[in-house]
Design a protein around this motif. Structure first.
Motif, PDB file in Angstrom:
ATOM      1  N   PHE A   1       0.825  -1.218   0.000  1.00 17.05           N
ATOM      2  CA  PHE A   1       0.000   0.000   0.000  1.00 17.05           C
ATOM      3  C   PHE A   1       0.848   1.253   0.000  1.00 17.05           C
ATOM      4  O   PHE A   1       0.427   2.305  -0.477  1.00 17.05           O
ATOM      5  N   ALA A   2       2.083   1.171   0.513  1.00 13.97           N
ATOM      6  CA  ALA A   2       2.945   2.354   0.512  1.00 13.97           C
ATOM      7  C   ALA A   2       3.278   2.762  -0.926  1.00 13.97           C
ATOM      8  O   ALA A   2       3.198   3.940  -1.294  1.00 13.97           O
ATOM      9  N   PHE A   3       3.614   1.766  -1.760  1.00 11.75           N
ATOM     10  CA  PHE A   3       3.881   2.091  -3.171  1.00 11.75           C
ATOM     11  C   PHE A   3       2.598   2.547  -3.870  1.00 11.75           C
ATOM     12  O   PHE A   3       2.620   3.471  -4.673  1.00 11.75           O
ATOM     13  N   GLU A   4       1.487   1.894  -3.555  1.00 10.61           N
ATOM     14  CA  GLU A   4       0.231   2.266  -4.210  1.00 10.61           C
ATOM     15  C   GLU A   4      -0.143   3.715  -3.873  1.00 10.61           C
ATOM     16  O   GLU A   4      -0.551   4.478  -4.746  1.00 10.61           O
ATOM     17  N   GLN A   5       0.071   4.095  -2.612  1.00 12.12           N
ATOM     18  CA  GLN A   5      -0.163   5.487  -2.202  1.00 12.12           C
ATOM     19  C   GLN A   5       0.748   6.439  -2.957  1.00 12.12           C
ATOM     20  O   GLN A   5       0.314   7.488  -3.429  1.00 12.12           O
ATOM     21  N   GLU A   6       2.020   6.064  -3.045  1.00 16.30           N
ATOM     22  CA  GLU A   6       2.983   6.923  -3.724  1.00 16.30           C
ATOM     23  C   GLU A   6       2.578   7.156  -5.179  1.00 16.30           C
ATOM     24  O   GLU A   6       2.700   8.262  -5.703  1.00 16.30           O
ATOM     25  N   LEU A   7       2.114   6.076  -5.839  1.00 18.57           N
ATOM     26  CA  LEU A   7       1.799   6.177  -7.267  1.00 18.57           C
ATOM     27  C   LEU A   7       0.484   6.886  -7.534  1.00 18.57           C
ATOM     28  O   LEU A   7       0.287   7.470  -8.597  1.00 18.57           O
ATOM     29  N   THR A   8      -0.435   6.841  -6.568  1.00 19.01           N
ATOM     30  CA  THR A   8      -1.762   7.386  -6.858  1.00 19.01           C
ATOM     31  C   THR A   8      -2.059   8.702  -6.135  1.00 19.01           C
ATOM     32  O   THR A   8      -2.868   9.486  -6.610  1.00 19.01           O
ATOM     33  N   ALA A   9      -1.421   8.940  -4.994  1.00 16.23           N
ATOM     34  CA  ALA A   9      -1.873  10.069  -4.160  1.00 16.23           C
ATOM     35  C   ALA A   9      -0.804  11.099  -3.834  1.00 16.23           C
ATOM     36  O   ALA A   9      -1.139  12.182  -3.349  1.00 16.23           O
ATOM     37  N   ASN A  10       0.456  10.784  -4.062  1.00 14.02           N
ATOM     38  CA  ASN A  10       1.510  11.716  -3.645  1.00 14.02           C
ATOM     39  C   ASN A  10       2.039  12.487  -4.858  1.00 14.02           C
ATOM     40  O   ASN A  10       2.804  11.963  -5.660  1.00 14.02           O
TER      41      ASN A  10
ATOM     42  N   TRP B   1      11.138  12.235  -3.840  1.00  8.99           N
ATOM     43  CA  TRP B   1      10.118  13.219  -3.488  1.00  8.99           C
ATOM     44  C   TRP B   1      10.729  14.576  -3.776  1.00  8.99           C
ATOM     45  O   TRP B   1      11.875  14.849  -3.349  1.00  8.99           O
ATOM     46  N   LEU B   2       9.966  15.402  -4.431  1.00  9.81           N
ATOM     47  CA  LEU B   2      10.441  16.750  -4.702  1.00  9.81           C
ATOM     48  C   LEU B   2      10.029  17.652  -3.538  1.00  9.81           C
ATOM     49  O   LEU B   2       8.858  17.994  -3.394  1.00  9.81           O
ATOM     50  N   MET B   3      10.990  17.990  -2.683  1.00 11.91           N
ATOM     51  CA  MET B   3      10.719  18.815  -1.493  1.00 11.91           C
ATOM     52  C   MET B   3      11.288  20.208  -1.750  1.00 11.91           C
ATOM     53  O   MET B   3      12.493  20.419  -1.627  1.00 11.91           O
ATOM     54  N   VAL B   4      10.415  21.152  -2.104  1.00 13.55           N
ATOM     55  CA  VAL B   4      10.825  22.493  -2.529  1.00 13.55           C
ATOM     56  C   VAL B   4      11.855  22.325  -3.653  1.00 13.55           C
ATOM     57  O   VAL B   4      11.504  21.837  -4.715  1.00 13.55           O
ATOM     58  N   ASP B   5      13.122  22.660  -3.414  1.00 15.27           N
ATOM     59  CA  ASP B   5      14.093  22.525  -4.514  1.00 15.27           C
ATOM     60  C   ASP B   5      15.030  21.343  -4.303  1.00 15.27           C
ATOM     61  O   ASP B   5      16.061  21.241  -4.943  1.00 15.27           O
ATOM     62  N   GLU B   6      14.634  20.410  -3.409  1.00 16.17           N
ATOM     63  CA  GLU B   6      15.499  19.279  -3.096  1.00 16.17           C
ATOM     64  C   GLU B   6      14.803  17.981  -3.494  1.00 16.17           C
ATOM     65  O   GLU B   6      13.642  17.776  -3.162  1.00 16.17           O
ATOM     66  N   ALA B   7      15.523  17.115  -4.189  1.00 16.59           N
ATOM     67  CA  ALA B   7      14.968  15.801  -4.557  1.00 16.59           C
ATOM     68  C   ALA B   7      15.476  14.785  -3.540  1.00 16.59           C
ATOM     69  O   ALA B   7      16.685  14.529  -3.461  1.00 16.59           O
ATOM     70  N   HIS B   8      14.546  14.234  -2.769  1.00 11.05           N
ATOM     71  CA  HIS B   8      14.896  13.298  -1.705  1.00 11.05           C
ATOM     72  C   HIS B   8      14.676  11.882  -2.213  1.00 11.05           C
ATOM     73  O   HIS B   8      13.551  11.507  -2.535  1.00 11.05           O
ATOM     74  N   ILE B   9      15.739  11.095  -2.304  1.00 13.83           N
ATOM     75  CA  ILE B   9      15.586   9.705  -2.748  1.00 13.83           C
ATOM     76  C   ILE B   9      14.952   8.917  -1.609  1.00 13.83           C
ATOM     77  O   ILE B   9      15.503   8.842  -0.503  1.00 13.83           O
ATOM     78  N   THR B  10      13.780   8.338  -1.889  1.00 10.31           N
ATOM     79  CA  THR B  10      13.028   7.652  -0.837  1.00 10.31           C
ATOM     80  C   THR B  10      13.384   6.182  -0.746  1.00 10.31           C
ATOM     81  O   THR B  10      13.428   5.605   0.339  1.00 10.31           O
TER      82      THR B  10
END
Ligand SMILES: CC(C)(COP(=O)(O)OP(=O)(O)OC[C@H]1O[C@@H](n2cnc3c(N)ncnc32)[C@H](O)[C@@H]1OP(=O)(O)O)[C@@H](O)C(=O)NCCC(=O)NCCS
Length: 174
Positions: free
Chosen positions: A35-44, A65-74
């Motif tokens: 469900f974590a991946f499903e959330q990421e693909l559909t809702a984030n 995740w694009l956090m303001v101007d920083e790309a955070h590898i999850t």
């Protein structure tokens, strides 16, 4: 060692989640649930995930995740049967290109202090250690190192990305 078949990188889809979960299970002590991946693909809306495929299916995956101007590898992993073939480098290059396209000025991530293989990859990709999070991993209390790139559009990272593009082409992973 170069891979013999064509590697194709594209967006992660719901249909890829089962294969991604299997790589997660083989790679991490606390894998993400479906469900974590499903959330990421559909809702984030901040999330951007990619998979790398060979003819027989998904062999690697990663996301930012694009956090303001920083790309955070999850999360980021390569199937154990396909490691040490340059696929991790190639996928990281793709994530850096996505981050640049989305306007990120740098990439950052957390990595276990014991995970020397991943740290080597990130170091060679321009990441530096910029912090330490004590007892970051809840399953065993291990610390995380925070690793961050310099400015993705600056000369140092542009040289890294050009070298990685050349290496990928030489290895048939272009
Ligand atoms: C870390 C990981 C993604 C590397 O993927 P990979 O496809 O094997 O990596 P590559 O073949 O592109 O190798 C890139 C570099 O990483 C380093 N590296 C990769 N595996 C290594 C290992 N077992 N030992 C030492 N260095 C290693 C090397 O510097 C290598 O460059 P080189 O081949 O020119 O020496 C993979 O081992 C993996 O999925 N590990 C489990 C999940 C994980 O740790 N994810 C990262 C969480 S932060």
């Amino acid at each position: 060692m170069a891979v013999s078949a064509a590697l194709v990188i594209g967006p992660m889809r719901m249909a890829d989640v089962a294969a991604v979960l299997e790589i997660e299970r083989l790679s991490f002590s606390s894998p993400w649930p479906a469900f974590a991946f499903e959330q990421e693909l559909t809702a984030n809306r901040l999330a951007h995930y990619r998979v790398a495929r060979l003819a027989d299916g998904v062999v690697a995956f990663g996301g930012i995740w694009l956090m303001v101007d920083e790309a955070h590898i999850t999360t980021f992993g390569v199937h154990p049967d396909h490691r040490r073939q340059g696929i991790g480098r190639r996928l990281l290059l793709q994530l850096a290109e996505v981050a640049l396209e989305l306007g990120s000025s740098r990439m950052t991530l957390e990595v276990r202090v014991s995970n020397e293989a991943a740290q080597r990859l990130y170091h060679s990709f321009g990441f530096n250690i910029t912090g330490r999070r004590v007892a970051y991993y809840s399953d065993d209390g291990e610390d995380a190192l925070v690793m961050t790139t310099p400015d993705l559009a600056g000369p140092a990272m542009q040289a890294v990305l050009a070298a990685e593009q050349a290496r990928a082409s030489e290895n048939g992973l272009g």
